[in-house]
Design an enzyme around this catalytic site. Structure first.
Site, mmCIF file in Angstrom:
data_model
loop_
_atom_site.group_PDB
_atom_site.id
_atom_site.type_symbol
_atom_site.label_atom_id
_atom_site.label_comp_id
_atom_site.label_asym_id
_atom_site.label_seq_id
_atom_site.Cartn_x
_atom_site.Cartn_y
_atom_site.Cartn_z
ATOM 1 N N GLY A 1 25.764 46.522 63.950
ATOM 2 C CA GLY A 1 24.381 46.864 63.585
ATOM 3 C C GLY A 1 24.342 47.542 62.225
ATOM 4 N N ASP B 1 24.253 51.225 61.747
ATOM 5 C CA ASP B 1 25.044 52.464 61.691
ATOM 6 C C ASP B 1 26.535 52.213 61.918
ATOM 7 N N MET C 1 27.199 46.207 77.033
ATOM 8 C CA MET C 1 26.728 47.434 77.683
ATOM 9 C C MET C 1 26.180 47.183 79.080
ATOM 10 N N LEU D 1 26.759 53.497 69.892
ATOM 11 C CA LEU D 1 25.643 53.113 69.020
ATOM 12 C C LEU D 1 24.936 51.857 69.521
ATOM 13 N N GLN E 1 19.387 48.066 72.414
ATOM 14 C CA GLN E 1 18.233 47.255 72.019
ATOM 15 C C GLN E 1 17.368 48.282 71.310
ATOM 16 N N THR F 1 17.547 59.800 69.872
ATOM 17 C CA THR F 1 16.583 59.427 68.833
ATOM 18 C C THR F 1 15.315 60.284 68.838
ATOM 19 N N GLU G 1 12.523 59.119 68.723
ATOM 20 C CA GLU G 1 11.522 58.430 69.551
ATOM 21 C C GLU G 1 11.356 59.112 70.907
ATOM 22 N N TYR H 1 11.533 51.885 75.011
ATOM 23 C CA TYR H 1 12.725 52.299 74.255
ATOM 24 C C TYR H 1 12.902 53.812 74.336
ATOM 25 N N LYS I 1 15.921 56.015 76.251
ATOM 26 C CA LYS I 1 16.794 56.941 75.511
ATOM 27 C C LYS I 1 16.743 58.357 76.103
ATOM 28 N N ARG J 1 19.869 47.696 56.896
ATOM 29 C CA ARG J 1 18.926 47.914 57.992
ATOM 30 C C ARG J 1 18.438 46.545 58.491
HETATM 31 P P1 NAP Z 1 20.993 48.254 65.355
HETATM 32 O O1 NAP Z 1 21.145 47.879 63.927
HETATM 33 O O2 NAP Z 1 19.908 47.635 66.159
HETATM 34 O O3 NAP Z 1 22.402 47.956 66.071
HETATM 35 C C1 NAP Z 1 22.532 47.971 67.457
HETATM 36 C C2 NAP Z 1 23.833 47.310 67.851
HETATM 37 O O4 NAP Z 1 23.901 47.322 69.296
HETATM 38 C C3 NAP Z 1 23.978 45.860 67.421
HETATM 39 O O5 NAP Z 1 25.242 45.693 66.826
HETATM 40 C C4 NAP Z 1 23.874 45.078 68.715
HETATM 41 O O6 NAP Z 1 24.713 43.963 68.779
HETATM 42 C C5 NAP Z 1 24.427 46.094 69.713
HETATM 43 N N1 NAP Z 1 24.001 45.758 71.071
HETATM 44 C C6 NAP Z 1 22.748 45.484 71.515
HETATM 45 N N2 NAP Z 1 22.771 45.185 72.823
HETATM 46 C C7 NAP Z 1 24.058 45.267 73.221
HETATM 47 C C8 NAP Z 1 24.720 45.060 74.455
HETATM 48 N N3 NAP Z 1 24.063 44.689 75.559
HETATM 49 N N4 NAP Z 1 26.063 45.251 74.498
HETATM 50 C C9 NAP Z 1 26.757 45.587 73.387
HETATM 51 N N5 NAP Z 1 26.178 45.778 72.180
HETATM 52 C C10 NAP Z 1 24.853 45.623 72.103
HETATM 53 O O7 NAP Z 1 20.827 49.841 65.502
HETATM 54 P P2 NAP Z 1 21.210 50.991 64.443
HETATM 55 O O8 NAP Z 1 20.058 51.207 63.541
HETATM 56 O O9 NAP Z 1 22.561 50.738 63.901
HETATM 57 O O10 NAP Z 1 21.237 52.256 65.414
HETATM 58 C C11 NAP Z 1 22.425 52.625 66.098
HETATM 59 C C12 NAP Z 1 22.048 53.428 67.341
HETATM 60 O O11 NAP Z 1 21.314 54.589 66.961
HETATM 61 C C13 NAP Z 1 21.167 52.691 68.333
HETATM 62 O O12 NAP Z 1 21.546 53.133 69.624
HETATM 63 C C14 NAP Z 1 19.770 53.184 68.034
HETATM 64 O O13 NAP Z 1 18.961 53.100 69.195
HETATM 65 C C15 NAP Z 1 20.050 54.606 67.623
HETATM 66 N N6 NAP Z 1 19.135 55.214 66.660
HETATM 67 C C16 NAP Z 1 18.842 54.571 65.493
HETATM 68 C C17 NAP Z 1 18.032 55.184 64.556
HETATM 69 C C18 NAP Z 1 17.718 54.536 63.236
HETATM 70 O O14 NAP Z 1 16.786 54.996 62.577
HETATM 71 N N7 NAP Z 1 18.502 53.557 62.795
HETATM 72 C C19 NAP Z 1 17.525 56.482 64.811
HETATM 73 C C20 NAP Z 1 17.872 57.107 66.018
HETATM 74 C C21 NAP Z 1 18.688 56.466 66.928
HETATM 75 P P3 NAP Z 1 24.376 42.563 68.039
HETATM 76 O O15 NAP Z 1 24.813 42.782 66.634
HETATM 77 O O16 NAP Z 1 25.217 41.615 68.793
HETATM 78 O O17 NAP Z 1 22.901 42.340 68.195
HETATM 79 O O1 F7E Z 2 8.589 51.336 62.636
HETATM 80 C C1 F7E Z 2 5.060 51.039 61.695
HETATM 81 C C2 F7E Z 2 5.408 51.095 63.162
HETATM 82 O O2 F7E Z 2 10.100 49.586 63.543
HETATM 83 C C3 F7E Z 2 8.239 52.484 61.901
HETATM 84 C C4 F7E Z 2 14.334 52.480 65.268
HETATM 85 O O3 F7E Z 2 15.518 52.539 64.512
HETATM 86 O O4 F7E Z 2 13.556 54.557 64.371
HETATM 87 C C5 F7E Z 2 13.218 53.191 64.522
HETATM 88 O O5 F7E Z 2 12.023 53.045 65.281
HETATM 89 C C6 F7E Z 2 6.728 52.627 61.864
HETATM 90 C C7 F7E Z 2 6.048 52.473 63.229
HETATM 91 O O6 F7E Z 2 10.897 51.981 63.363
HETATM 92 C C8 F7E Z 2 5.040 47.541 60.728
HETATM 93 O O7 F7E Z 2 4.255 50.948 63.981
HETATM 94 C C9 F7E Z 2 3.752 49.257 60.487
HETATM 95 O O8 F7E Z 2 5.066 53.451 63.363
HETATM 96 O O9 F7E Z 2 10.659 50.662 61.345
HETATM 97 P P1 F7E Z 2 10.099 50.791 62.698
HETATM 98 P P2 F7E Z 2 10.589 52.944 64.594
HETATM 99 O O10 F7E Z 2 9.686 52.314 65.569
HETATM 100 O O11 F7E Z 2 10.194 54.266 64.044
HETATM 101 C C10 F7E Z 2 13.770 55.283 65.586
HETATM 102 C C11 F7E Z 2 14.153 56.697 65.227
HETATM 103 C C12 F7E Z 2 14.703 54.604 66.505
HETATM 104 O O12 F7E Z 2 15.422 55.243 67.269
HETATM 105 C C13 F7E Z 2 14.570 53.115 66.628
HETATM 106 O O13 F7E Z 2 15.754 52.546 67.171
HETATM 107 O O14 F7E Z 2 6.204 51.589 61.050
HETATM 108 N N1 F7E Z 2 4.832 49.669 61.185
HETATM 109 N N2 F7E Z 2 3.854 47.949 60.198
HETATM 110 C C14 F7E Z 2 5.655 48.638 61.342
HETATM 111 N N3 F7E Z 2 6.865 48.540 61.938
HETATM 112 C C15 F7E Z 2 7.488 47.334 61.924
HETATM 113 N N4 F7E Z 2 8.717 47.225 62.476
HETATM 114 N N5 F7E Z 2 6.909 46.233 61.340
HETATM 115 C C16 F7E Z 2 5.682 46.272 60.732
HETATM 116 O O15 F7E Z 2 5.195 45.280 60.216
#
Ligand code: NAP
Ligand code: F7E
Length: 331
Positions: free
Chosen positions: A12, A14, A60, A81, A84, A126, A128, A151, A155, A186
């Site tokens: 993914g 991270d 998972m 990490l 979904q 998160t 969220e 989601y 979490k 991303r």
């Molecule tokens: P991401 O880009 O969506 O990566 C998620 C990874 O999880 C992908 O590699 C995906 O595999 C894998 N995965 C999904 N379902 C799986 C399953 N059933 N078994 C094994 N692997 C599976 O997420 P990220 O942005 O790197 O975030 C990493 C973690 O931090 C996630 O848990 C997310 O919820 C959490 N988080 C993210 C943010 C953020 O802003 N980025 C903030 C807070 C928390 P595939 O490559 O095969 O799809």
């Molecule tokens: O949306 C608004 C949308 O999908 C951010 C994940 O990494 O961070 C992420 O969750 C905001 C929301 O991220 C569009 O409604 C407007 O208010 O980029 P996002 P998220 O939902 O904040 C948290 C911390 C996680 O843990 C999650 O895994 O943007 N928005 N217009 C839109 N969002 C999307 N995706 N697409 C649009 O067109």
């Protein structure tokens, strides 16, 4: 002896940044991948670490695969990490989201408890989970949870299981409550990358419009490369605990759009934006802004990349991608 780490979600956003950091610290890094019909190693290739990772197969949702991995690798550190992670999709696939993000964590904690109880465990929690809750405009470790999506709810379950295994079995488990963090790798569906990719296409004459949902939502956006360092620091302490990781600054989606168009030197951003209800959610998280004092005091962690630097980095990377694709098509 080299330290060993297992990263789930290695492909993914991270996973690759964390793997790079751990490899620089001389860890042996195992990355768990699930079955794919087409290989998707783009992000680990982008960071130049694809061939330095030992891949292990697992999912998972398959408890036996997690048990086999933990039993055979017995890692010093486990970074969970995998998820979904797309909030919008969790409304359409709530059960699948729960299976991966909630029950998957229970399976992994059990596998560690039975086969490698001294492994240190990091759970990707998160902002969220806070959802609607905010104490005077900020969220921190003492803020109640009020998740607004399947989601977020999944979490919260994983968060409390992580705490419960620490309290019940004396395991070293830590929650990183990370606010939104972004980067050039991303996922393209998340709003920041969708915007920077769209701006790059408009800049190069490949598109004329960018369709978005709720432009008023506010997020605390940081750089993923900074945030993975906090994950590692959480597993190096004497006593496991839970920490918020954020920048302490919040911006609306509209402000991100404005900054991205400005970074590409495109005037009059309004003429390219169309509001499309398909990108709105049944329930929204309106305002996130983290208070990061605990991580700063106890882990010595601070974000390095500013909001403006992050937007510029992502816009430039997307423009470069399209320019390189065009060069390779011509040659
Ligand atoms: P991401 O880009 O969506 O990566 C998620 C990874 O999880 C992908 O590699 C995906 O595999 C894998 N995965 C999904 N379902 C799986 C399953 N059933 N078994 C094994 N692997 C599976 O997420 P990220 O942005 O790197 O975030 C990493 C973690 O931090 C996630 O848990 C997310 O919820 C959490 N988080 C993210 C943010 C953020 O802003 N980025 C903030 C807070 C928390 P595939 O490559 O095969 O799809
Ligand atoms: O949306 C608004 C949308 O999908 C951010 C994940 O990494 O961070 C992420 O969750 C905001 C929301 O991220 C569009 O409604 C407007 O208010 O980029 P996002 P998220 O939902 O904040 C948290 C911390 C996680 O843990 C999650 O895994 O943007 N928005 N217009 C839109 N969002 C999307 N995706 N697409 C649009 O067109």
């Amino acid at each position: 002896m080299k330290k060993t780490a297992l990263i789930t979600g290695i492909l993914g956003q991270d996973g690759p940044y964390l793997a790079k950091l751990l490899l620089e610290k001389d860890y042996k890094v195992y990355g768990m991948t699930r079955r794919y019909s087409l290989p998707n190693f783009g992000n680990v290739e982008y960071l130049g670490i694809h061939h330095d990772i030992d891949y292990v197969d697992g999912d998972m949702t398959d408890e036996s695969s997690l048990m086999n991995i933990i039993k055979s690798v017995r890692p010093d550190e486990v970074y969970n990490l995998a998820a979904q992670s797309f909030v919008k999709a969790s409304f359409e696939q709530p059960k699948f989201t729960t299976d991966v993000n909630a029950l998957g964590v229970l399976y992994l904690l059990n596998a560690i408890k039975y086969f490698s109880p001294t492994s240190r465990f990091y759970q990707a929690s998160t902002s969220e989970m806070f959802g609607l809750a905010n104490d005077g405009g900020y969220q921190d470790e003492n803020t109640n949870f009020h998740p607004r999506s399947p989601y977020g709810v999944s979490k919260v379950y994983a968060y409390w299981m992580t705490v419960n295994y620490r309290e019940s079995y004396n395991m070293f488990t830590a929650n990183g409550i990370l606010f939104n963090h972004e980067s050039p790798i991303r996922g393209i569906q998340f709003v920041t990358r969708k915007i920077t990719d769209g701006v790059a296409k408009i800049k190069l004459g490949l598109a004329t419009e960018l369709r978005l949902g709720n432009m008023e939502a506010k997020r605390d956006w940081g750089f993923a490369g900074d945030y993975v360092e906090a994950m590692w620091l959480m597993l190096q302490t004497d006593k496991p605990d839970d920490y918020v990781v954020a920048t302490g600054e919040t911006h609306s989606v509209q402000e991100f759009v404005e900054a991205a168009f400005a970074a590409a030197d495109i005037p009059d951003w309004k003429k390219y934006i169309t509001i499309d209800p398909r990108f709105k959610r049944p329930a929204e998280v309106p305002h996130l802004c983290g208070r990061v004092d605990k991580a700063t005091k106890q882990l010595g962690w601070k974000p390095k990349v500013s909001f403006a630097e992050l937007v510029k980095m992502m816009v430039e990377a997307d423009i470069k991608r399209y320019e390189m694709a065009s060069v390779s098509r011509q040659s």
